[in-house]
Design a protein around this motif. Sequence first.
Motif, mmCIF file in Angstrom:
data_model
loop_
_atom_site.group_PDB
_atom_site.id
_atom_site.type_symbol
_atom_site.label_atom_id
_atom_site.label_comp_id
_atom_site.label_asym_id
_atom_site.label_seq_id
_atom_site.Cartn_x
_atom_site.Cartn_y
_atom_site.Cartn_z
ATOM 1 N N ALA A 24 0.746 -1.189 0.126
ATOM 2 C CA ALA A 24 0.117 -0.104 -0.052
ATOM 3 C C ALA A 24 0.996 1.335 -0.034
ATOM 4 C CB ALA A 24 -1.007 0.008 1.113
ATOM 5 N N LEU A 25 2.093 1.194 0.776
ATOM 6 C CA LEU A 25 2.793 2.427 0.764
ATOM 7 C C LEU A 25 3.566 2.709 -0.483
ATOM 8 C CD1 LEU A 25 4.389 2.015 4.419
ATOM 9 C CD2 LEU A 25 3.090 3.932 3.595
ATOM 10 N N GLY A 26 3.615 1.459 -1.214
ATOM 11 C CA GLY A 26 4.497 1.422 -2.386
ATOM 12 C C GLY A 26 3.612 2.311 -3.418
ATOM 13 N N PHE A 27 2.122 2.003 -3.497
ATOM 14 C CA PHE A 27 1.252 2.719 -4.101
ATOM 15 C C PHE A 27 1.055 4.223 -3.650
ATOM 16 C CE2 PHE A 27 -3.101 4.082 -5.050
ATOM 17 C CZ PHE A 27 -3.184 4.018 -6.340
ATOM 18 N N TYR A 28 0.763 4.567 -2.452
ATOM 19 C CA TYR A 28 0.317 5.855 -2.210
ATOM 20 C C TYR A 28 1.657 6.848 -2.167
ATOM 21 C CZ TYR A 28 -4.399 4.256 -1.280
ATOM 22 O OH TYR A 28 -5.787 3.874 -1.716
ATOM 23 N N CYS A 29 2.768 6.180 -1.820
ATOM 24 C CA CYS A 29 3.938 7.199 -1.582
ATOM 25 C C CYS A 29 4.621 6.803 -2.837
ATOM 26 C CB CYS A 29 4.712 6.672 -0.425
ATOM 27 S SG CYS A 29 4.058 6.957 1.118
ATOM 28 N N GLY A 30 5.129 5.651 -3.368
ATOM 29 C CA GLY A 30 5.711 5.424 -4.505
ATOM 30 C C GLY A 30 5.274 5.788 -5.491
ATOM 31 N N VAL A 31 3.939 5.513 -6.015
ATOM 32 C CA VAL A 31 3.298 5.797 -7.433
ATOM 33 C C VAL A 31 2.679 7.232 -7.205
ATOM 34 C CG1 VAL A 31 1.344 5.481 -9.034
ATOM 35 C CG2 VAL A 31 2.991 3.539 -8.079
ATOM 36 N N LEU A 32 1.880 7.561 -6.522
ATOM 37 C CA LEU A 32 1.063 8.840 -6.171
ATOM 38 C C LEU A 32 1.814 10.079 -5.607
ATOM 39 C CD1 LEU A 32 -2.350 7.759 -5.327
ATOM 40 C CD2 LEU A 32 -1.559 8.139 -7.556
ATOM 41 N N GLY A 33 2.799 9.546 -4.893
ATOM 42 C CA GLY A 33 3.771 10.728 -4.455
ATOM 43 C C GLY A 33 3.309 11.306 -3.063
ATOM 44 N N LEU A 34 2.540 10.779 -2.274
ATOM 45 C CA LEU A 34 2.360 11.151 -0.968
ATOM 46 C C LEU A 34 3.386 11.066 -0.206
ATOM 47 C CD1 LEU A 34 -1.206 10.147 -0.627
ATOM 48 C CD2 LEU A 34 -0.604 12.371 -0.806
ATOM 49 N N GLY A 35 3.657 11.796 0.872
ATOM 50 C CA GLY A 35 5.001 11.456 1.778
ATOM 51 C C GLY A 35 4.444 10.552 3.148
ATOM 52 N N LEU A 36 5.329 9.749 3.353
ATOM 53 C CA LEU A 36 5.098 8.955 4.674
ATOM 54 C C LEU A 36 5.513 9.900 5.710
ATOM 55 C CD1 LEU A 36 4.673 6.369 6.065
ATOM 56 C CD2 LEU A 36 7.154 6.071 5.912
ATOM 57 N N THR A 37 4.480 9.960 6.460
ATOM 58 C CA THR A 37 4.335 11.128 7.721
ATOM 59 C C THR A 37 4.781 10.455 9.092
ATOM 60 O OG1 THR A 37 1.985 11.298 8.269
ATOM 61 C CG2 THR A 37 2.967 12.893 6.693
ATOM 62 N N GLN A 38 4.141 9.068 9.179
ATOM 63 C CA GLN A 38 4.521 8.439 10.440
ATOM 64 C C GLN A 38 4.035 7.025 10.000
ATOM 65 O OE1 GLN A 38 2.346 9.500 13.958
ATOM 66 N NE2 GLN A 38 3.209 7.891 15.193
ATOM 67 N N ARG A 39 5.246 6.077 10.702
ATOM 68 C CA ARG A 39 4.840 4.737 10.570
ATOM 69 C C ARG A 39 4.468 4.316 11.848
ATOM 70 N NH1 ARG A 39 6.959 0.480 6.626
ATOM 71 N NH2 ARG A 39 5.987 -1.279 7.353
ATOM 72 N N TYR A 40 3.351 3.575 12.356
ATOM 73 C CA TYR A 40 3.006 3.164 13.529
ATOM 74 C C TYR A 40 3.036 1.797 13.760
ATOM 75 C CZ TYR A 40 -0.506 3.401 17.488
ATOM 76 O OH TYR A 40 -1.102 3.249 18.594
ATOM 77 N N GLY A 41 4.463 1.219 14.064
ATOM 78 C CA GLY A 41 4.751 0.147 14.168
ATOM 79 C C GLY A 41 4.759 -0.598 12.725
ATOM 80 N N GLU A 42 4.562 -2.070 12.778
ATOM 81 C CA GLU A 42 4.775 -2.634 11.465
ATOM 82 C C GLU A 42 3.435 -2.754 10.857
ATOM 83 O OE1 GLU A 42 7.384 -3.754 9.694
ATOM 84 O OE2 GLU A 42 8.296 -2.364 11.204
ATOM 85 N N ARG A 43 2.329 -2.147 11.474
ATOM 86 C CA ARG A 43 0.786 -2.600 11.007
ATOM 87 C C ARG A 43 0.091 -1.322 10.670
ATOM 88 N NH1 ARG A 43 -1.157 -7.437 13.490
ATOM 89 N NH2 ARG A 43 -2.783 -7.053 11.893
#
Length: 161
Positions: A24-43
């Motif tokens: 999901a991060l690959g799509f929303y960040c990698g493709v659409l270009g949104l920035g990861l603001t926080q990772r909440y553990g592995e889930r």
Amino acid sequence: MSEPIHPETRIGHVHLKVADLDRALGFYCGVLGLGLTQRYGERAAFVAAGGYHHHIGLNTWESLGGSPPAPGTTGLYHLALLYPNRAALADALRRVEAAGIPLDGASDHGVSEALYLRDPDGNGVELYRDRPEAEWPRDPDGALRMVTARLDLDSLRREDG
């Protein structure tokens, strides 16, 4: 009937159940270009544009390894990302095409231009831009007239970014 809420009220974020957080991060960040603001553990993770704390939450708390809902069930139809102008929407189209993601549709609604696709979990995603309000189609009595016509993708692809 109750009084309407404040006219400046907006949708703040959408939180999606996904099967695979990294995908999901690959799509929303990698493709659409949104920035990861926080990772909440592995889930779970939160992504956004422009430094906002989060526009989209992604989690696997109840959906790790799950499958998309079956057709004919209720749930999310789509989430929509509003781009500030036509050039930014054209950039989004280029990103989606470069990633090999097929469009479900592309529509000119008179008030807006929209691209429709699916994320890796089958969630509907609309990428769109609003036309300036002065360009919105209206009936002779002034009522808004939304339409659904084919969007000229070639014209959008030629848009300078």
